[in-house]
Scaffold this motif. Structure first.
Motif, PDB file in Angstrom:
ATOM      1  N   GLU B 205      35.838  10.128 191.632  1.00  0.00           N
ATOM      2  CA  GLU B 205      37.053  10.890 191.357  1.00  0.00           C
ATOM      3  C   GLU B 205      37.160  12.033 192.343  1.00  0.00           C
ATOM      4  N   LYS B 206      38.378  12.560 192.482  1.00  0.00           N
ATOM      5  CA  LYS B 206      38.588  13.692 193.381  1.00  0.00           C
ATOM      6  C   LYS B 206      37.955  14.960 192.806  1.00  0.00           C
ATOM      7  N   ILE B 207      37.561  15.835 193.707  1.00  0.00           N
ATOM      8  CA  ILE B 207      37.088  17.164 193.318  1.00  0.00           C
ATOM      9  C   ILE B 207      37.997  18.165 194.023  1.00  0.00           C
ATOM     10  N   ASN B 208      38.661  18.986 193.249  1.00  0.00           N
ATOM     11  CA  ASN B 208      39.602  19.966 193.822  1.00  0.00           C
ATOM     12  C   ASN B 208      40.549  19.326 194.838  1.00  0.00           C
ATOM     13  N   GLY B 209      41.050  18.160 194.491  1.00  0.00           N
ATOM     14  CA  GLY B 209      42.096  17.542 195.301  1.00  0.00           C
ATOM     15  C   GLY B 209      41.626  16.687 196.456  1.00  0.00           C
ATOM     16  N   SER B 232      37.707  13.769 202.146  1.00  0.00           N
ATOM     17  CA  SER B 232      38.803  12.960 202.674  1.00  0.00           C
ATOM     18  C   SER B 232      40.044  13.125 201.807  1.00  0.00           C
ATOM     19  N   PRO B 233      41.228  13.102 202.426  1.00  0.00           N
ATOM     20  CA  PRO B 233      42.455  13.106 201.624  1.00  0.00           C
ATOM     21  C   PRO B 233      42.823  11.719 201.103  1.00  0.00           C
ATOM     22  N   ASP B 234      42.237  10.660 201.691  1.00  0.00           N
ATOM     23  CA  ASP B 234      42.775   9.309 201.459  1.00  0.00           C
ATOM     24  C   ASP B 234      41.719   8.204 201.417  1.00  0.00           C
ATOM     25  N   LYS B 265      28.708  11.381 186.968  1.00  0.00           N
ATOM     26  CA  LYS B 265      29.177  12.682 186.495  1.00  0.00           C
ATOM     27  C   LYS B 265      28.506  13.015 185.178  1.00  0.00           C
ATOM     28  N   THR B 266      27.796  14.131 185.125  1.00  0.00           N
ATOM     29  CA  THR B 266      27.176  14.592 183.880  1.00  0.00           C
ATOM     30  C   THR B 266      27.625  16.034 183.645  1.00  0.00           C
ATOM     31  N   ALA B 267      27.342  16.525 182.452  1.00  0.00           N
ATOM     32  CA  ALA B 267      27.722  17.911 182.143  1.00  0.00           C
ATOM     33  C   ALA B 267      27.000  18.896 183.055  1.00  0.00           C
ATOM     34  N   GLU B 268      25.828  18.484 183.565  1.00  0.00           N
ATOM     35  CA  GLU B 268      25.029  19.413 184.371  1.00  0.00           C
ATOM     36  C   GLU B 268      25.320  19.317 185.864  1.00  0.00           C
ATOM     37  N   ASN B 293      31.549  21.276 190.837  1.00  0.00           N
ATOM     38  CA  ASN B 293      32.750  21.806 191.472  1.00  0.00           C
ATOM     39  C   ASN B 293      32.635  21.886 192.992  1.00  0.00           C
ATOM     40  N   ASP B 294      31.376  21.936 193.471  1.00  0.00           N
ATOM     41  CA  ASP B 294      31.128  22.006 194.908  1.00  0.00           C
ATOM     42  C   ASP B 294      29.886  21.163 195.215  1.00  0.00           C
ATOM     43  N   PRO B 295      30.107  19.871 195.472  1.00  0.00           N
ATOM     44  CA  PRO B 295      28.959  18.963 195.618  1.00  0.00           C
ATOM     45  C   PRO B 295      28.117  19.207 196.865  1.00  0.00           C
ATOM     46  N   SER B 296      28.482  20.200 197.691  1.00  0.00           N
ATOM     47  CA  SER B 296      27.593  20.543 198.806  1.00  0.00           C
ATOM     48  C   SER B 296      26.414  21.381 198.319  1.00  0.00           C
TER      49      SER B 296
END
Lengths: 361, 361
Positions: B205-209, B232-234, B265-268, B293-296
């Motif tokens: 899924e997208k994260i922050n667009g 990526s946008p696309d 995706k988990t709660a943590e 929110n920031d997978p980096s």
């Protein structure tokens, strides 16, 4: 772009085409101030070139190292905040390998012997360059640039300058992009092509609705140092990567090839000046002609170099037998190529675009 | 996704968590027909996994080589049109290097000893798999896949399946993408990440667009075999590449690491199962936890493997001491990992996601 009135010479023409500037080298390390008093400039290399408000700008690669103390060899890195840190090795350390002037190898880890930043210089005549009163120095920033930034191409697209350059760090070597419209404020666009990659040249207009670039990945086991093409909707995100030119074993471009700066649009196709190197690291220039409508199609390619190291400033220096370009100015049929010679000084030479095209037939 | 009712066992638990299927290996080369009568399947490897219409699908990597004639060794490549060509070497040729079972090295050129295609199999229970009546065989096509395609991840995004896989050719090794919504018609999206690159796992899924992926470039001189993140946008064009995890010298993941399939995706946070290898090519599995929110941002990482080669089918085979996954099925807390064992057979093991998360604390 604008005319370059600088006097030129026809000296030393092994090649039919290259007319080296009689003032070569036009910039040497002594002419530029180090970025701090404890640093020494070892080399000026591989400038990006552009015009802005009637001036010619070069974005030099300035390679520095710390002042070396007796018995030790030091190598510089930036921390992630952009501050300079110095690593020091004992010169008699048997684990130290200095066989390549560009590298310091120690216990299986490779460092760069110098660290590069980018420095802006201006010229009114294309020959005599000076720094602005407030120097523009672009240093490595963040974890992808701890070993510096190198070899910047400048493309002018939709009224804005786009800088593609090599980001170097312990994480790897990839292509970063910045942009500006005033040469004061720079916007970063992050790493646009991931490791191991260099030599990214943007096409200066869209083709069939997409932006394009040339870039140079390096293979591991399979593949090599070949020229690839990619497309993008927005210059920041890239896809549809494909290989368009491979090295030619036994020829002047037998071991590695890479794009110069932006392809030149001609009636016959996109003309790309590129570098080729042999396994002995002899770097020459040649040309690729790409289809105007589909730049993945290579129409023609130089059988012999259009320019090769022959002058003393090209054959001897920090790393001899090197001519490397990533910046030029186009004025009608006149093509002024700025280049790094022997990885140490900045030079220039003029070509006729139509002569290069004729040499490809 | 749907429940897997297949019986499991708790045998052989060095690790606290991995519960190997008692039926392991669940698929071996003998159970699949070669793609043509003159080929032999050497290995089944590293399947992508997904659910579709109540079934579990695996997209196997099938590695074949031509039937070997006495005294010669042959290696297969596809031409650009997708037809198979056979190269032949004399077994007594002193220039032939077969020291790595995966490679044929000859006079400075490296070939693969096998060529891989992707093959679809279905299962109702997650244990017993069968080919569809009309087999789905995805072969290498075009100049970027002449040495085959490998190790496909399957992500389900916005109602469509996206397949990221390794494209292998003499041009280099990069990441290609295809998509489908019916597992009959495939759409190609070209090479999305250029060489040298593998192990590309899409976030579902997208994260922050923005879309995100993990990928694994390889360094030359600088850098290494590290895990990187891109956005990526696309899904087709990628940028903002950054390194998020490096190898840890001396540890189980000291020489190379690479993502498995899509992060969970988990709660943590995003839980990513990844492989790590030592310099002796021993491949284990571990986990990375990335900020939602920031997978980096890496929140946590396995100090010891969550699964390592210990069963005979993992320690011995075409290339022993290898557990490699790029496909799993999530069902609540139950995580079924499909994996290639010893680069030869397909196995599966179950984990509790919450147990893996607990092990990271």
């Amino acid at each position: 772009m604008s005319t370059i009135p600088g006097p030129i010479t026809t000296q030393g023409l092994n090649e039919s085409q290259a007319q080296r500037f009689i003032q070569n080298p036009i910039l040497t390390p002594k002419q530029i101030m180090p970025s701090s008093p404890d640093m020494v400039i070892e080399c000026l290399l591989n400038p990006g070139a552009f015009t802005f408000k009637g001036k010619i700008g070069l974005l030099l690669r300035v390679a520095e190292r710390p002042v070396q103390l007796e018995g030790t060899i030091t190598c510089p890195i930036f921390d992630e905040a952009g501050s300079l840190k110095i690593l020091s090795f004992n010169h008699s350390d048997p684990d130290l390998d200095l066989s390549d002037a560009r590298l310091i190898a120690h216990q299986g880890i490779t460092y760069l012997s110098t660290i590069s930043h980018l420095r802006l210089v201006w010229s009114d005549d294309g020959v005599n360059f000076y720094e602005p009163e407030t120097p523009l120095i672009l240093r490595g920033k963040g974890k992808l640039e701890t070993f510096g930034i190198e070899d910047c191409r400048v493309a002018f697209i939709d009224g804005r300058y786009y800088l593609t350059y090599t980001q170097v760090s312990e994480n790897g070597v990839g292509v970063g992009m910045m942009s500006t419209d005033d040469w004061v404020t720079m916007q970063s666009h992050g790493m646009i092509i991931p490791p191991h990659n260099k030599d990214c040249a943007l096409f200066e207009e869209k083709i069939n609705g997409l932006y394009y670039c040339l870039h140079r990945p390096s293979g591991v086991d399979l593949g090599g140092n070949f020229i690839w093409l990619a497309s993008s909707p927005d210059l920041v995100n890239w896809g549809n990567h494909t290989c368009i030119a491979r090295t030619r074993p036994g020829m002047w471009d037998g071991t590695r090839i890479g794009a110069g700066c932006s392809p030149i649009k001609t009636a016959e196709g996109w003309l790309e000046i590129y570098h080729g190197a042999t396994s002995n690291h002899r770097y020459c220039l040649g040309a690729l002609l790409l289809d105007l409508n589909d730049p993945s199609k290579v129409i023609a390619r130089s059988q012999t170099p259009i320019m090769q190291p022959q002058e003393l400033y090209e054959t001897q220096g920090f790393f001899g037998e090197v001519i490397f370009t990533n910046g030029h100015i186009v004025n009608g049929d006149q093509l002024t190529v700025y280049y790094g010679a022997a990885d140490e000084v900045i030079c220039a030479a003029q070509f006729s675009t139509s002569q290069i095209l004729a040499s490809l037939k």
